[in-house]
Design a protein around this motif. Structure first.
Motif, PDB file in Angstrom:
ATOM      1  N   SER B  36       0.844  -1.209   0.000  1.00 51.06           N
ATOM      2  CA  SER B  36       0.000   0.000   0.000  1.00 51.06           C
ATOM      3  C   SER B  36       0.871   1.247   0.000  1.00 51.06           C
ATOM      4  CB  SER B  36      -0.893   0.017   1.241  1.00 51.06           C
ATOM      5  OG  SER B  36      -1.559  -1.196   1.368  1.00 51.06           O
ATOM      6  N   GLY B  37       1.989   1.173   0.706  1.00 50.79           N
ATOM      7  CA  GLY B  37       2.920   2.302   0.748  1.00 50.79           C
ATOM      8  C   GLY B  37       3.527   2.580  -0.615  1.00 50.79           C
ATOM      9  N   LEU B  96     -12.120   2.761  -4.829  1.00 51.80           N
ATOM     10  CA  LEU B  96     -12.543   1.637  -5.674  1.00 51.80           C
ATOM     11  C   LEU B  96     -11.348   1.051  -6.429  1.00 51.80           C
ATOM     12  CD1 LEU B  96     -14.854  -0.033  -7.025  1.00 51.80           C
ATOM     13  CD2 LEU B  96     -14.864   1.712  -8.819  1.00 51.80           C
ATOM     14  N   PHE B  97     -10.532   1.937  -6.974  1.00 52.37           N
ATOM     15  CA  PHE B  97      -9.337   1.488  -7.703  1.00 52.37           C
ATOM     16  C   PHE B  97      -8.412   0.705  -6.767  1.00 52.37           C
ATOM     17  CE2 PHE B  97      -5.192   2.977  -9.890  1.00 52.37           C
ATOM     18  CZ  PHE B  97      -5.131   1.806 -10.637  1.00 52.37           C
ATOM     19  N   MET B  98      -8.286   1.178  -5.526  1.00 50.86           N
ATOM     20  CA  MET B  98      -7.442   0.475  -4.550  1.00 50.86           C
ATOM     21  C   MET B  98      -8.023  -0.902  -4.229  1.00 50.86           C
ATOM     22  SD  MET B  98      -4.912   2.328  -4.123  1.00 50.86           S
ATOM     23  CE  MET B  98      -5.043   3.268  -5.637  1.00 50.86           C
ATOM     24  N   CYS B  99      -9.363  -0.971  -4.156  1.00 54.40           N
ATOM     25  CA  CYS B  99     -10.001  -2.275  -3.905  1.00 54.40           C
ATOM     26  C   CYS B  99      -9.685  -3.243  -5.044  1.00 54.40           C
ATOM     27  CB  CYS B  99     -11.513  -2.111  -3.758  1.00 54.40           C
ATOM     28  SG  CYS B  99     -11.984  -1.290  -2.238  1.00 54.40           S
ATOM     29  N   LEU B 100      -9.713  -2.722  -6.280  1.00 55.20           N
ATOM     30  CA  LEU B 100      -9.403  -3.580  -7.440  1.00 55.20           C
ATOM     31  C   LEU B 100      -7.951  -4.049  -7.390  1.00 55.20           C
ATOM     32  CD1 LEU B 100     -11.292  -1.705 -10.306  1.00 55.20           C
ATOM     33  CD2 LEU B 100     -11.894  -3.888  -9.258  1.00 55.20           C
ATOM     34  N   LEU B 101      -7.052  -3.134  -7.009  1.00 56.38           N
ATOM     35  CA  LEU B 101      -5.642  -3.532  -6.865  1.00 56.38           C
ATOM     36  C   LEU B 101      -5.499  -4.583  -5.761  1.00 56.38           C
ATOM     37  CD1 LEU B 101      -3.643  -0.169  -7.192  1.00 56.38           C
ATOM     38  CD2 LEU B 101      -3.808  -2.012  -8.864  1.00 56.38           C
ATOM     39  N   VAL B 138      -8.479  -7.641   1.462  1.00 55.13           N
ATOM     40  CA  VAL B 138      -9.224  -6.766   2.372  1.00 55.13           C
ATOM     41  C   VAL B 138      -8.325  -5.651   2.925  1.00 55.13           C
ATOM     42  CG1 VAL B 138     -10.473  -6.706   4.572  1.00 55.13           C
ATOM     43  CG2 VAL B 138     -10.819  -8.614   2.995  1.00 55.13           C
ATOM     44  N   LEU B 139      -7.093  -6.032   3.290  1.00 51.92           N
ATOM     45  CA  LEU B 139      -6.242  -5.076   4.010  1.00 51.92           C
ATOM     46  C   LEU B 139      -5.548  -4.052   3.119  1.00 51.92           C
ATOM     47  CD1 LEU B 139      -4.729  -7.451   6.694  1.00 51.92           C
ATOM     48  CD2 LEU B 139      -6.210  -5.486   7.090  1.00 51.92           C
ATOM     49  N   PHE B 140      -5.306  -4.411   1.854  1.00 55.05           N
ATOM     50  CA  PHE B 140      -4.577  -3.484   0.987  1.00 55.05           C
ATOM     51  C   PHE B 140      -5.251  -2.106   0.902  1.00 55.05           C
ATOM     52  CE2 PHE B 140      -3.847  -1.540  -3.134  1.00 55.05           C
ATOM     53  CZ  PHE B 140      -2.480  -1.410  -3.129  1.00 55.05           C
ATOM     54  N   TRP B 144      -3.916   1.394   2.680  1.00 53.54           N
ATOM     55  CA  TRP B 144      -3.685   2.560   1.805  1.00 53.54           C
ATOM     56  C   TRP B 144      -4.470   3.766   2.307  1.00 53.54           C
ATOM     57  CZ3 TRP B 144      -7.427   5.221  -0.993  1.00 53.54           C
ATOM     58  CH2 TRP B 144      -6.933   6.239  -1.825  1.00 53.54           C
ATOM     59  N   TYR B 145      -5.731   3.531   2.680  1.00 52.29           N
ATOM     60  CA  TYR B 145      -6.579   4.631   3.140  1.00 52.29           C
ATOM     61  C   TYR B 145      -6.016   5.262   4.419  1.00 52.29           C
ATOM     62  CZ  TYR B 145     -10.662   7.268   4.569  1.00 52.29           C
ATOM     63  OH  TYR B 145     -11.500   8.286   4.959  1.00 52.29           O
ATOM     64  N   VAL B 146      -5.619   4.395   5.358  1.00 52.95           N
ATOM     65  CA  VAL B 146      -5.082   4.896   6.631  1.00 52.95           C
ATOM     66  C   VAL B 146      -3.782   5.665   6.382  1.00 52.95           C
ATOM     67  CG1 VAL B 146      -4.105   4.203   8.869  1.00 52.95           C
ATOM     68  CG2 VAL B 146      -6.161   3.076   8.002  1.00 52.95           C
ATOM     69  N   ALA B 147      -2.905   5.082   5.572  1.00 56.72           N
ATOM     70  CA  ALA B 147      -1.615   5.735   5.296  1.00 56.72           C
ATOM     71  C   ALA B 147      -1.832   7.067   4.581  1.00 56.72           C
ATOM     72  CB  ALA B 147      -0.748   4.812   4.458  1.00 56.72           C
ATOM     73  N   ARG B 148      -2.756   7.084   3.637  1.00 59.87           N
ATOM     74  CA  ARG B 148      -3.023   8.330   2.890  1.00 59.87           C
ATOM     75  C   ARG B 148      -3.594   9.399   3.812  1.00 59.87           C
ATOM     76  NH1 ARG B 148      -4.026  11.217  -1.495  1.00 59.87           N
ATOM     77  NH2 ARG B 148      -6.098  12.052  -1.827  1.00 59.87           N
ATOM     78  N   THR B 149      -4.458   8.974   4.738  1.00 63.08           N
ATOM     79  CA  THR B 149      -5.041   9.926   5.687  1.00 63.08           C
ATOM     80  C   THR B 149      -3.955  10.516   6.587  1.00 63.08           C
ATOM     81  OG1 THR B 149      -7.014   8.550   5.681  1.00 63.08           O
ATOM     82  CG2 THR B 149      -6.864  10.206   7.418  1.00 63.08           C
ATOM     83  N   LEU B 150      -3.000   9.664   6.989  1.00 65.11           N
ATOM     84  CA  LEU B 150      -1.948  10.119   7.898  1.00 65.11           C
ATOM     85  C   LEU B 150      -0.806  10.825   7.179  1.00 65.11           C
ATOM     86  CD1 LEU B 150      -1.722   6.972  10.220  1.00 65.11           C
ATOM     87  CD2 LEU B 150      -2.845   9.149  10.715  1.00 65.11           C
ATOM     88  N   PHE B 151      -0.755  10.703   5.850  1.00 67.92           N
ATOM     89  CA  PHE B 151       0.338  11.303   5.078  1.00 67.92           C
ATOM     90  C   PHE B 151       0.233  12.836   5.168  1.00 67.92           C
ATOM     91  CE2 PHE B 151       2.771  12.288   1.207  1.00 67.92           C
ATOM     92  CZ  PHE B 151       3.847  11.440   1.393  1.00 67.92           C
ATOM     93  N   PRO B 152       1.272  13.511   5.661  1.00 72.17           N
ATOM     94  CA  PRO B 152       1.179  14.962   5.869  1.00 72.17           C
ATOM     95  C   PRO B 152       0.920  15.741   4.576  1.00 72.17           C
ATOM     96  CG  PRO B 152       3.116  14.058   6.955  1.00 72.17           C
ATOM     97  CD  PRO B 152       2.567  12.979   6.095  1.00 72.17           C
ATOM     98  N   GLN B 153       0.061  16.735   4.693  1.00 67.38           N
ATOM     99  CA  GLN B 153      -0.298  17.560   3.533  1.00 67.38           C
ATOM    100  C   GLN B 153       0.941  18.207   2.905  1.00 67.38           C
ATOM    101  OE1 GLN B 153      -3.179  18.251   1.991  1.00 67.38           O
ATOM    102  NE2 GLN B 153      -4.409  16.871   3.268  1.00 67.38           N
TER     103      GLN B 153
END
Lengths: 283, 162
Positions: B36-37, B96-101, B138-140, B144-153
């Motif tokens: 995911s990273g 959705l794209f991440m779910c497909l990946l 399920v986890l990918f 990704w969502y958690v990491a993206r949320t925590l990724f500093p602006q």
């Protein structure tokens, strides 16, 4: 060349390079060594401090939050007891420290084999780790080599599969690719113990139909393959079936070591010098 | 000066991410928390940074793994190609794209392990591999969502500070 053809050519060329690298590495093992000396060691460095933190937090919890006074008083009494025991130890020349150390000290040295302790720092991890393995905190810097036998105080755990500088993979007995030559402790029937996966019983193969073997018999390493010293306990026979269509008995055996609850292991290293390998003094 | 500070933040963030991901991998065998990273890095800072992370993570996965070298290379290679190819069809940062990946990785894990295991002549537990693939699916996207949320602006590629 059109764009789709160019992409297809790049993919085919990439696959060709990949398979060439893969085959070259299977023959030479250079890339495996590179990944072991980088990735495996870095993994060890990352995981080890976590264990330290877990131990400290657990210690803190036990010391200051859970049973505050009782625990400290118990420690004082234990300390006094230890001093008395130490005196007794010096007088009687008996090793009698903590339960674990006591058991470790009871591990009588094998002829021509040296032992060193190692800590299990991780179990199987990552998508590339499809074999049943554990990672221990000893590598080539501590003299670890391929196929070194790994044992606990209950019996054989497995053997070293791959090593980095400060960490190594140990292939467990339960892995379907693991093979250990064994012999019955009492009836002396010889066979090969094969893993059947995590949590499953082991399978004992190539024991002839007319060989004497019964449930409950202890299986020890036979020493024939030259990897394990002779006489290390491996498993206990669970079931014996005599098949009408096979030349060999169908046998299952229980492993003696519960790897899930194991924290430390002993790595056995063969020492140079003549003499027969014998492990019959192992408790 | 600000650029150096941002670079330090980037290195620190990815170091922490790598450590956390490796620790999570010790808890759930067979699942890749670094993949995911890789996608996040491709989205935020494609180029040398992603290439460096990919090399580091391939070495990490191969090192902590027990198969012959090659799985990690193919694993991250296919993921990067699928992401770059999928950008033409999907919104690159959509869940959705991440779910497909994730589904692709979930199916790809047992297939790739089985294929490379056959080349090496090792027996692999297919049921466990399939289960790991399910967890990966399920986890990918979740990781990704958690990491993206925590990724500093301030570290994002579309940020003017970078």
């Amino acid at each position: 060349m059109t764009k789709p053809k160019k992409i297809a050519a790049i993919i085919v060329a990439g696959l060709f390079v990949y398979l060439s690298l893969y085959t070259w590495n299977l023959r030479t093992g250079h890339l495996d060594a590179l990944s072991a000396y980088t990735g495996l060691d870095i993994t060890g460095w990352i995981v080890r401090p976590g264990h330290w933190v877990t131990d400290r937090v657990s210690d803190f919890w036990g010391r200051y939050i859970y049973l505050v006074g009782l625990r400290q008083e118990n420690e004082r009494l234990q300390e006094a007891n230890a001093r008395l025991r130490l005196k007794n130890l010096m007088l009687s020349d008996r090793a009698d420290a903590t339960a674990r150390l006591e058991r470790l000290l009871q591990f009588a040295p094998l002829d021509n084999w040296s032992e060193q302790g190692a800590r299990i720092i991780a179990h199987r991890m990552g998508p590339v780790s499809s074999l049943e393995t554990v990672i221990v905190d000893r590598g080539s810097l501590a003299g670890v080599q391929d196929d070194m036998p790994v044992v606990s105080l209950d019996g054989v755990v497995g053997r070293v599969l791959r090593y980095g500088a400060t960490a190594s993979h140990v292939l467990l007995l339960s892995d379907p690719n693991s093979r250990v030559s064994v012999i019955g402790k009492e009836k002396r029937s010889q066979g090969i113990v094969v893993g059947q996966g995590s949590g499953q019983d082991l399978k004992v193969e190539y024991i002839k139909l007319n060989s004497p073997i019964e449930p409950g018999e202890l299986l020890e390493t036979s020493g024939l393959a030259g990897i394990f010293p002779k006489g290390l306990p491996v498993a206990r026979v669970k079931t014996v079936h005599r098949s009408d269509i096979s030349l060999f008995l169908s046998i299952t055996a229980e492993p003696l070591v519960d790897v899930g609850g194991l924290e430390e292991v002993l790595l056995l290293k063969r020492m140079a010098g003549p003499g027969e390998n014998n492990a019959t003094s192992v408790n | 000066m600000q650029r150096r500070s941002t670079s330090l933040h980037v290195v620190s963030w990815w170091t922490v991410y790598t450590i956390v991901a490796v620790w999570l991998q010790t808890l759930l065998p067979g699942v890749d928390f670094l993949a995911s990273g890789l996608v996040l890095s491709l989205q935020e800072r494609p180029g040398p940074q992603t290439a460096f992370l990919a090399v580091l993570w391939v070495l990490l996965q191969e090192g902590m793994g027990t198969m012959a070298f090659g799985y990690g290379l193919m694993w991250f290679g296919v993921l990067a190609l699928a992401y770059l190819g999928g950008q033409w069809l999907f919104e690159a940062r959509s869940f959705l794209f991440m779910c497909l990946l994730g589904i692709m990785l979930g199916i790809g894990h047992p297939l790739l392990a089985f294929f490379l295991g056959s080349l090496q002549g090792v027996v692999l537990p297919l049921k466990e591999l399939a289960l790991e693939g399910l967890f990966q699916t399920v986890l990918f996207p979740v990781v990704w969502y958690v990491a993206r949320t925590l990724f500093p602006q301030g570290m994002r590629c579309d940020d003017s500070n970078v």
